[in-house]
Enzyme design. Sequence first.
Site, PDB file in Angstrom:
ATOM      1  N   ASN A  62       0.872  -1.176   0.000  1.00 47.76           N
ATOM      2  CA  ASN A  62       0.000   0.000   0.000  1.00 47.76           C
ATOM      3  C   ASN A  62       0.907   1.222   0.000  1.00 47.76           C
ATOM      4  O   ASN A  62       1.612   1.481   0.982  1.00 47.76           O
ATOM      5  CB  ASN A  62      -0.884  -0.030   1.248  1.00 47.76           C
ATOM      6  CG  ASN A  62      -1.718   1.231   1.389  1.00 47.76           C
ATOM      7  OD1 ASN A  62      -1.641   2.140   0.569  1.00 47.76           O
ATOM      8  ND2 ASN A  62      -2.523   1.280   2.432  1.00 47.76           N
ATOM      9  N   VAL A  63       0.904   1.988  -1.096  1.00 48.82           N
ATOM     10  CA  VAL A  63       1.865   3.095  -1.221  1.00 48.82           C
ATOM     11  C   VAL A  63       1.622   4.210  -0.202  1.00 48.82           C
ATOM     12  O   VAL A  63       2.474   5.069  -0.011  1.00 48.82           O
ATOM     13  CB  VAL A  63       1.883   3.697  -2.648  1.00 48.82           C
ATOM     14  CG1 VAL A  63       2.348   2.675  -3.667  1.00 48.82           C
ATOM     15  CG2 VAL A  63       0.532   4.303  -3.029  1.00 48.82           C
ATOM     16  N   ASN A  89       2.453   5.750 -10.085  1.00 46.78           N
ATOM     17  CA  ASN A  89       1.231   5.633 -10.891  1.00 46.78           C
ATOM     18  C   ASN A  89       0.004   5.256 -10.064  1.00 46.78           C
ATOM     19  O   ASN A  89      -1.124   5.557 -10.469  1.00 46.78           O
ATOM     20  CB  ASN A  89       1.492   4.581 -11.990  1.00 46.78           C
ATOM     21  CG  ASN A  89       0.231   4.099 -12.632  1.00 46.78           C
ATOM     22  OD1 ASN A  89      -0.337   4.767 -13.493  1.00 46.78           O
ATOM     23  ND2 ASN A  89      -0.251   2.928 -12.209  1.00 46.78           N
ATOM     24  N   SER A 150      -2.512  14.525 -13.686  1.00 45.27           N
ATOM     25  CA  SER A 150      -3.766  14.394 -14.447  1.00 45.27           C
ATOM     26  C   SER A 150      -4.164  15.743 -15.005  1.00 45.27           C
ATOM     27  O   SER A 150      -3.820  16.788 -14.431  1.00 45.27           O
ATOM     28  CB  SER A 150      -4.880  13.892 -13.522  1.00 45.27           C
ATOM     29  OG  SER A 150      -6.138  14.059 -14.119  1.00 45.27           O
ATOM     30  N   TYR A 162      -9.270  14.866  -5.778  1.00 47.11           N
ATOM     31  CA  TYR A 162      -8.378  14.357  -6.830  1.00 47.11           C
ATOM     32  C   TYR A 162      -7.606  15.501  -7.495  1.00 47.11           C
ATOM     33  O   TYR A 162      -6.406  15.405  -7.741  1.00 47.11           O
ATOM     34  CB  TYR A 162      -9.234  13.604  -7.845  1.00 47.11           C
ATOM     35  CG  TYR A 162      -8.481  12.862  -8.932  1.00 47.11           C
ATOM     36  CD1 TYR A 162      -7.795  11.679  -8.659  1.00 47.11           C
ATOM     37  CD2 TYR A 162      -8.497  13.330 -10.244  1.00 47.11           C
ATOM     38  CE1 TYR A 162      -7.141  10.988  -9.664  1.00 47.11           C
ATOM     39  CE2 TYR A 162      -7.842  12.646 -11.260  1.00 47.11           C
ATOM     40  CZ  TYR A 162      -7.169  11.476 -10.969  1.00 47.11           C
ATOM     41  OH  TYR A 162      -6.521  10.789 -11.974  1.00 47.11           O
ATOM     42  N   ALA A 164      -6.836  18.405  -6.197  1.00 46.59           N
ATOM     43  CA  ALA A 164      -5.836  18.918  -5.251  1.00 46.59           C
ATOM     44  C   ALA A 164      -4.636  17.973  -5.197  1.00 46.59           C
ATOM     45  O   ALA A 164      -3.476  18.405  -5.204  1.00 46.59           O
ATOM     46  CB  ALA A 164      -6.459  19.064  -3.864  1.00 46.59           C
ATOM     47  N   LYS A 166      -3.596  15.852  -7.533  1.00 42.02           N
ATOM     48  CA  LYS A 166      -2.829  15.835  -8.781  1.00 42.02           C
ATOM     49  C   LYS A 166      -2.099  17.158  -9.021  1.00 42.02           C
ATOM     50  O   LYS A 166      -1.045  17.182  -9.679  1.00 42.02           O
ATOM     51  CB  LYS A 166      -3.742  15.484  -9.963  1.00 42.02           C
ATOM     52  CG  LYS A 166      -4.276  14.046  -9.908  1.00 42.02           C
ATOM     53  CD  LYS A 166      -3.169  13.004  -9.885  1.00 42.02           C
ATOM     54  CE  LYS A 166      -3.672  11.583 -10.124  1.00 42.02           C
ATOM     55  NZ  LYS A 166      -2.608  10.570 -10.026  1.00 42.02           N
ATOM     56  N   ILE A 195      -8.200   8.449 -20.412  1.00 38.86           N
ATOM     57  CA  ILE A 195      -7.577   7.283 -21.040  1.00 38.86           C
ATOM     58  C   ILE A 195      -8.426   6.052 -20.723  1.00 38.86           C
ATOM     59  O   ILE A 195      -8.945   5.920 -19.609  1.00 38.86           O
ATOM     60  CB  ILE A 195      -6.145   7.058 -20.478  1.00 38.86           C
ATOM     61  CG1 ILE A 195      -5.343   8.379 -20.438  1.00 38.86           C
ATOM     62  CG2 ILE A 195      -5.408   5.986 -21.275  1.00 38.86           C
ATOM     63  CD1 ILE A 195      -5.115   9.063 -21.762  1.00 38.86           C
TER      64      ILE A 195
END
Length: 252
Positions: A62-63, A89, A150, A162, A164, A166, A195
């Site tokens: 878990n990163v 990623n 992103s 998301y 904030a 990215k 994508i």
Amino acid sequence: MNLQDKVIIVTGGGQGLGRVMAEHLASKGARLALLDLDLEKLDAAVSACTAHGIDARAYPCNVADEIQVIDAMTSIARDFGAIHGLINNAGILRDGFLLRMQNETLAKMSLNDWRSVIDVNLTGGFLCTREAAAKMVELKTPGTIINISSISRAGNIGQSNYSAAKAGVAAATVTWSKELARYGIRVAGIAPGFIETEMTLGMKPEALERVTAGIPLKRMGRADEIAHAAAFIFENDYYDGRILELDGGLRM
Ligand code: NAP
């Protein structure tokens, strides 16, 4: 950097962009260390990479967990003896409005949805970059770090958490490129638009149609197009401190 025999770590390497990037780098002769949450998915991705005749290994991790990241990087350094590259990623979405009136009740984005997206997308990249860069310096195998930001970093409706995260990833990319250049480490980013992966296929069909209609090239991007950009960044030694935008011309 010539990718032949280089040791590249890909987080979130079990599916989607991570897996396609890993396979593409494997096809160029790189050795892969794949991090993800699910061992079954990791094993399938490792098999797809080793089919290219290179060494690849799975590291369930878990990163967002500091101890797990330290353990994974230590194991990779021991198993491969070098670290030349990292792609940050791994990412998640927990979309929602900051506030939304529903049946005359005001719904709010939960602190949990805010925190979990920041934890995985931003803090995960911080932890992996810190630990991988430290190993590169210790092992004297300087390399290149790629952060996946992103198009949403500009600020996208329904994605405060998301966007904030990215935007933070993009700013950290520039900062780390300035700080780590003295150790011979380059840091750059990719900001994909929409994508085709499991992440976007989870969107409602009408939302996908609306998004695609707004893209100048009138189609979503393909994962192999992102993989091509990642290989370019690894291979071009003058690309540093910049975010490569790959979005079919879409502007937020
Ligand atoms: P995806 O298909 O959902 O794959 C992401 C992978 O990361 C999954 O295998 C996921 O595992 C794993 N992951 C999630 N949380 C993790 C954690 N805490 N530790 C380790 N691994 C974790 O997503 P994708 O579309 O390939 O996206 C990859 C990256 O590109 C993300 O950073 C995303 O934000 C970014 N991006 C994607 C798009 C797009 O259009 N697809 C556009 C812009 C940016 P689980 O499935 O088990 O959660």
